[in-house]
Design a protein around this motif. Structure first.
Motif, PDB file in Angstrom:
ATOM      1  N   GLU A 191       0.822  -1.208   0.000  1.00  0.00           N
ATOM      2  CA  GLU A 191       0.000   0.000   0.000  1.00  0.00           C
ATOM      3  C   GLU A 191       0.859   1.261   0.000  1.00  0.00           C
ATOM      4  O   GLU A 191       0.428   2.310  -0.473  1.00  0.00           O
ATOM      5  CB  GLU A 191      -0.934   0.004   1.213  1.00  0.00           C
ATOM      6  CG  GLU A 191      -2.009  -1.074   1.162  1.00  0.00           C
ATOM      7  CD  GLU A 191      -2.975  -0.984   2.324  1.00  0.00           C
ATOM      8  OE1 GLU A 191      -2.819  -0.064   3.156  1.00  0.00           O
ATOM      9  OE2 GLU A 191      -3.897  -1.818   2.388  1.00  0.00           O
ATOM     10  N   GLY A 192       2.057   1.173   0.524  1.00  0.00           N
ATOM     11  CA  GLY A 192       2.951   2.331   0.554  1.00  0.00           C
ATOM     12  C   GLY A 192       4.125   2.164  -0.389  1.00  0.00           C
ATOM     13  O   GLY A 192       5.242   2.603  -0.089  1.00  0.00           O
ATOM     14  N   ALA A 193       3.874   1.538  -1.540  1.00  0.00           N
ATOM     15  CA  ALA A 193       4.959   1.237  -2.479  1.00  0.00           C
ATOM     16  C   ALA A 193       5.609   2.502  -3.047  1.00  0.00           C
ATOM     17  O   ALA A 193       6.827   2.551  -3.229  1.00  0.00           O
ATOM     18  CB  ALA A 193       4.424   0.368  -3.617  1.00  0.00           C
ATOM     19  N   SER A 194       4.836   3.514  -3.306  1.00  0.00           N
ATOM     20  CA  SER A 194       5.362   4.698  -3.998  1.00  0.00           C
ATOM     21  C   SER A 194       6.466   5.415  -3.223  1.00  0.00           C
ATOM     22  O   SER A 194       7.480   5.801  -3.809  1.00  0.00           O
ATOM     23  CB  SER A 194       4.224   5.659  -4.331  1.00  0.00           C
ATOM     24  OG  SER A 194       3.353   5.076  -5.273  1.00  0.00           O
ATOM     25  N   PRO A 195       6.314   5.651  -1.913  1.00  0.00           N
ATOM     26  CA  PRO A 195       7.431   6.263  -1.174  1.00  0.00           C
ATOM     27  C   PRO A 195       8.712   5.423  -1.233  1.00  0.00           C
ATOM     28  O   PRO A 195       9.813   5.974  -1.282  1.00  0.00           O
ATOM     29  CB  PRO A 195       6.894   6.362   0.260  1.00  0.00           C
ATOM     30  CG  PRO A 195       5.410   6.414   0.099  1.00  0.00           C
ATOM     31  CD  PRO A 195       5.123   5.524  -1.059  1.00  0.00           C
ATOM     32  N   GLU A 196       8.551   4.087  -1.243  1.00  0.00           N
ATOM     33  CA  GLU A 196       9.717   3.217  -1.371  1.00  0.00           C
ATOM     34  C   GLU A 196      10.360   3.383  -2.737  1.00  0.00           C
ATOM     35  O   GLU A 196      11.588   3.392  -2.876  1.00  0.00           O
ATOM     36  CB  GLU A 196       9.322   1.759  -1.149  1.00  0.00           C
ATOM     37  CG  GLU A 196       8.953   1.410   0.290  1.00  0.00           C
ATOM     38  CD  GLU A 196       8.747  -0.082   0.484  1.00  0.00           C
ATOM     39  OE1 GLU A 196       9.655  -0.861   0.093  1.00  0.00           O
ATOM     40  OE2 GLU A 196       7.688  -0.469   0.998  1.00  0.00           O
ATOM     41  N   ILE A 197       9.533   3.514  -3.776  1.00  0.00           N
ATOM     42  CA  ILE A 197      10.050   3.738  -5.124  1.00  0.00           C
ATOM     43  C   ILE A 197      10.788   5.074  -5.184  1.00  0.00           C
ATOM     44  O   ILE A 197      11.860   5.186  -5.789  1.00  0.00           O
ATOM     45  CB  ILE A 197       8.906   3.715  -6.165  1.00  0.00           C
ATOM     46  CG1 ILE A 197       8.267   2.325  -6.225  1.00  0.00           C
ATOM     47  CG2 ILE A 197       9.424   4.104  -7.549  1.00  0.00           C
ATOM     48  CD1 ILE A 197       7.050   2.252  -7.124  1.00  0.00           C
ATOM     49  N   ALA A 198      10.211   6.097  -4.543  1.00  0.00           N
ATOM     50  CA  ALA A 198      10.812   7.435  -4.563  1.00  0.00           C
ATOM     51  C   ALA A 198      12.221   7.421  -3.989  1.00  0.00           C
ATOM     52  O   ALA A 198      13.146   8.015  -4.562  1.00  0.00           O
ATOM     53  CB  ALA A 198       9.924   8.417  -3.799  1.00  0.00           C
ATOM     54  N   ILE A 199      12.401   6.752  -2.870  1.00  0.00           N
ATOM     55  CA  ILE A 199      13.734   6.720  -2.259  1.00  0.00           C
ATOM     56  C   ILE A 199      14.692   5.843  -3.063  1.00  0.00           C
ATOM     57  O   ILE A 199      15.900   6.109  -3.126  1.00  0.00           O
ATOM     58  CB  ILE A 199      13.652   6.242  -0.787  1.00  0.00           C
ATOM     59  CG1 ILE A 199      14.947   6.606  -0.041  1.00  0.00           C
ATOM     60  CG2 ILE A 199      13.368   4.753  -0.700  1.00  0.00           C
ATOM     61  CD1 ILE A 199      14.858   6.399   1.454  1.00  0.00           C
ATOM     62  N   HIS A 200      14.161   4.844  -3.735  1.00  0.00           N
ATOM     63  CA  HIS A 200      14.993   3.968  -4.562  1.00  0.00           C
ATOM     64  C   HIS A 200      15.531   4.712  -5.765  1.00  0.00           C
ATOM     65  O   HIS A 200      16.722   4.601  -6.108  1.00  0.00           O
ATOM     66  CB  HIS A 200      14.173   2.746  -5.004  1.00  0.00           C
ATOM     67  CG  HIS A 200      14.934   1.807  -5.897  1.00  0.00           C
ATOM     68  ND1 HIS A 200      14.315   0.921  -6.740  1.00  0.00           N
ATOM     69  CD2 HIS A 200      16.267   1.622  -6.097  1.00  0.00           C
ATOM     70  CE1 HIS A 200      15.219   0.246  -7.421  1.00  0.00           C
ATOM     71  NE2 HIS A 200      16.410   0.646  -7.048  1.00  0.00           N
ATOM     72  N   ILE A 201      14.696   5.492  -6.431  1.00  0.00           N
ATOM     73  CA  ILE A 201      15.115   6.141  -7.685  1.00  0.00           C
ATOM     74  C   ILE A 201      15.796   7.482  -7.466  1.00  0.00           C
ATOM     75  O   ILE A 201      16.541   7.951  -8.334  1.00  0.00           O
ATOM     76  CB  ILE A 201      13.915   6.331  -8.641  1.00  0.00           C
ATOM     77  CG1 ILE A 201      12.870   7.275  -8.033  1.00  0.00           C
ATOM     78  CG2 ILE A 201      13.301   4.988  -9.024  1.00  0.00           C
ATOM     79  CD1 ILE A 201      11.694   7.577  -8.960  1.00  0.00           C
ATOM     80  N   GLY A 202      15.547   8.134  -6.310  1.00  0.00           N
ATOM     81  CA  GLY A 202      16.077   9.484  -6.128  1.00  0.00           C
ATOM     82  C   GLY A 202      16.721   9.758  -4.793  1.00  0.00           C
ATOM     83  O   GLY A 202      17.174  10.891  -4.553  1.00  0.00           O
ATOM     84  N   GLN A 256      12.867  11.816  -1.979  1.00  0.00           N
ATOM     85  CA  GLN A 256      11.754  11.344  -1.156  1.00  0.00           C
ATOM     86  C   GLN A 256      11.114  12.512  -0.406  1.00  0.00           C
ATOM     87  O   GLN A 256       9.889  12.564  -0.248  1.00  0.00           O
ATOM     88  CB  GLN A 256      12.229  10.289  -0.164  1.00  0.00           C
ATOM     89  CG  GLN A 256      11.058   9.630   0.581  1.00  0.00           C
ATOM     90  CD  GLN A 256      11.522   8.705   1.690  1.00  0.00           C
ATOM     91  OE1 GLN A 256      12.452   9.027   2.427  1.00  0.00           O
ATOM     92  NE2 GLN A 256      10.871   7.555   1.816  1.00  0.00           N
ATOM     93  N   SER A 257      11.934  13.473   0.041  1.00  0.00           N
ATOM     94  CA  SER A 257      11.397  14.662   0.715  1.00  0.00           C
ATOM     95  C   SER A 257      10.566  15.502  -0.243  1.00  0.00           C
ATOM     96  O   SER A 257       9.487  15.989   0.106  1.00  0.00           O
ATOM     97  CB  SER A 257      12.543  15.503   1.283  1.00  0.00           C
ATOM     98  OG  SER A 257      13.280  14.769   2.235  1.00  0.00           O
ATOM     99  N   VAL A 258      11.069  15.663  -1.478  1.00  0.00           N
ATOM    100  CA  VAL A 258      10.315  16.407  -2.498  1.00  0.00           C
ATOM    101  C   VAL A 258       9.011  15.688  -2.809  1.00  0.00           C
ATOM    102  O   VAL A 258       7.946  16.309  -2.940  1.00  0.00           O
ATOM    103  CB  VAL A 258      11.161  16.569  -3.781  1.00  0.00           C
ATOM    104  CG1 VAL A 258      10.336  17.209  -4.897  1.00  0.00           C
ATOM    105  CG2 VAL A 258      12.406  17.409  -3.502  1.00  0.00           C
TER     106      VAL A 258
END
Length: 446
Positions: A263-274, A279-281
């Motif tokens: 359910e919270g996959a997107s924040p994990e993706i954000a920190i992985h790619i950037g 992730q803060s942005v």
């Protein structure tokens, strides 16, 4: 009472209405549902988005036809009332209130979740109350302030999303996940139409804002022309955005089972790619999304209450008034703000389940309104297309019937209970259905 006292002022063009609708839809919703729908569809989120976009466009066409005929602030309430009778119109408006009144609460709940995670020392209620106060004050100040703020909020979300996509493409090219670009997110041997439709039913919530702008018909210049354009553009832009973003996400992560929290996959993706900086942005984009959607939702809800109050089906002396200087329904805005404080006692799952019933009711009856209007006025509508006035609305309605079966027990139970309360109130209002509900005859305020 003079018509100038009970009508809203026309100041909006197409672009502000489009941005307000996009803000209501909340572009960042694409990130909230990706993990769940990817698991549901076995890695075919973009394909599900294509299905729901096509289905919503048919309903968008129905809204466009109705607003040309009835360009006032009541949306589905007005269209049903004018085509199928004031009693049924009231019940549709009453049901639609679930969508309009509870969405501001959901945004308040989300604000509390996001900000409490970032600032755990600050009590959650501070963020909830703070968001509600901000959007209430901005809405009271006037529609121009609301649409200007939402335009900036939407542009910021789009900018963050573009950076997200660029970083995702970089990760794909560098071989940091996925199997490379291809058509698998749209079609593969594992695809299942049943699963795609199940995913589409979840993603339908992402399109709730496209219809809300019809409540701004009284504040839009040439609404018969501009609101249908805005509705179609909102649905089309939203669909294209959702499909594009999820395509690149799905290419990078064809299997979301690798995430700790689907359910919270997107924040994990954000920190992985950037990394942590992005992730803060990304988190700031999510917060802006909540603020923008809450602002737009409160705007639309206050206009629906205004239309019903002006008719007198709810107390006119409170809900049917417009502030003479600010040109906003101030009481309605404050009322919704106070009601949104119930977010202090609701969790996200409960709050979300409450809006589906109202949204699906409104969508269904707008499609039905087009069909009924056509058959009532068939003789005078020479040259009118049977395909556009009957077949297209039926396609939109057919998909919505499927969505009705996707409602969970809580949404259906609460929705039916709300409907029953409205039915009891309508019975009292019409003296046992012996008289028509009161109705205001809309007169253009020039």
């Amino acid at each position: 009472m003079e018509s100038s006292q009970v009508t809203l002022k026309r100041t909006l063009g197409v672009a502000p209405v489009v941005f307000l609708g996009l803000a209501y839809m909340s572009p960042f919703a694409v990130f909230d549902t990706f993990g769940v729908v990817s698991a549901e569809t076995h890695g075919h989120v973009p394909a599900s988005y294509i299905l729901i976009t096509i289905a919503i466009l048919f309903t968008a066409l129905s809204y466009g036809k109705m607003v040309k005929l009835y360009p006032d602030a009541g949306s589905a309430y007005t269209y049903t009332k004018k085509t199928m009778g004031s009693k049924l119109g009231f019940l549709v408006g009453w049901s639609a209130l679930l969508d309009y009144l509870f969405l501001p609460m959901i945004n308040a709940v989300l604000a509390g979740i996001y900000l409490s995670a970032s600032f755990p020392a600050v009590p959650s209620w501070v963020w909830v109350v703070g968001l509600i106060v901000i959007i209430t004050v901005m809405n009271i100040a006037g529609i121009k302030i609301t649409v200007s703020a939402n335009t900036l909020f939407v542009l910021f979300q789009l900018l963050v999303a573009i950076i997200f996509v660029i970083l995702t493409i970089r990760a794909i090219i560098s071989g940091d996940g996925g199997t490379g670009f291809g058509l698998n997110p749209f079609f593969s041997e594992e695809i299942s139409m049943n699963l795609l439709f199940s995913g589409a039913a979840i993603l339908a919530l992402a399109f709730l804002g496209f219809d809300a702008v019809t409540t701004l018909s009284e504040e839009t210049i040439q609404p018969e022309k501009n609101i249908p354009k805005a509705i179609f553009w909102i649905a089309l832009i939203g669909g294209a955005f959702f499909i594009t973003v999820t395509y690149f996400m799905q290419v990078l992560y064809p299997d979301v089972s690798i995430f700790q929290d689907i359910e919270g996959a997107s924040p994990e993706i954000a920190i992985h790619i950037g990394g942590l900086l992005f992730q803060s942005v990304f988190t700031s984009g999510a917060l802006i999304s909540v603020l923008a959607s809450g602002l737009a939702a409160q705007t639309s809800a206050s206009r629906l209450l205004f239309a019903m109050g002006r008719d007198g089906v709810i107390p006119n002396k409170w809900f049917g008034k417009v502030h003479p200087k600010l040109q906003t329904p101030v009481f309605n805005i404050i009322f919704i703000g106070v009601l949104s404080l119930s977010a202090l006692f609701l969790d996200l799952v409960t709050a979300t389940s409450l809006i589906n019933f109202g949204a699906f009711t409104a969508f269904s009856f707008v499609n039905l309104s087009v069909i009924v209007y056509y058959f009532k006025n068939k003789q005078s509508m020479k040259g009118a297309s049977y395909t556009r006035y009957v077949l297209f609305p039926l396609i939109g309605l057919a998909f919505l019937i499927y969505l009705w079966f996707s409602l969970d027990a809580m949404a259906l139970g609460f929705g039916l209970a709300w409907f029953a309360i409205g039915l009891v109130y309508l019975t009292w209002l019409t003296k046992g259905f012996k008289v028509k509900p009161p109705e205001y005859e809309f007169v253009e305020n020039i």
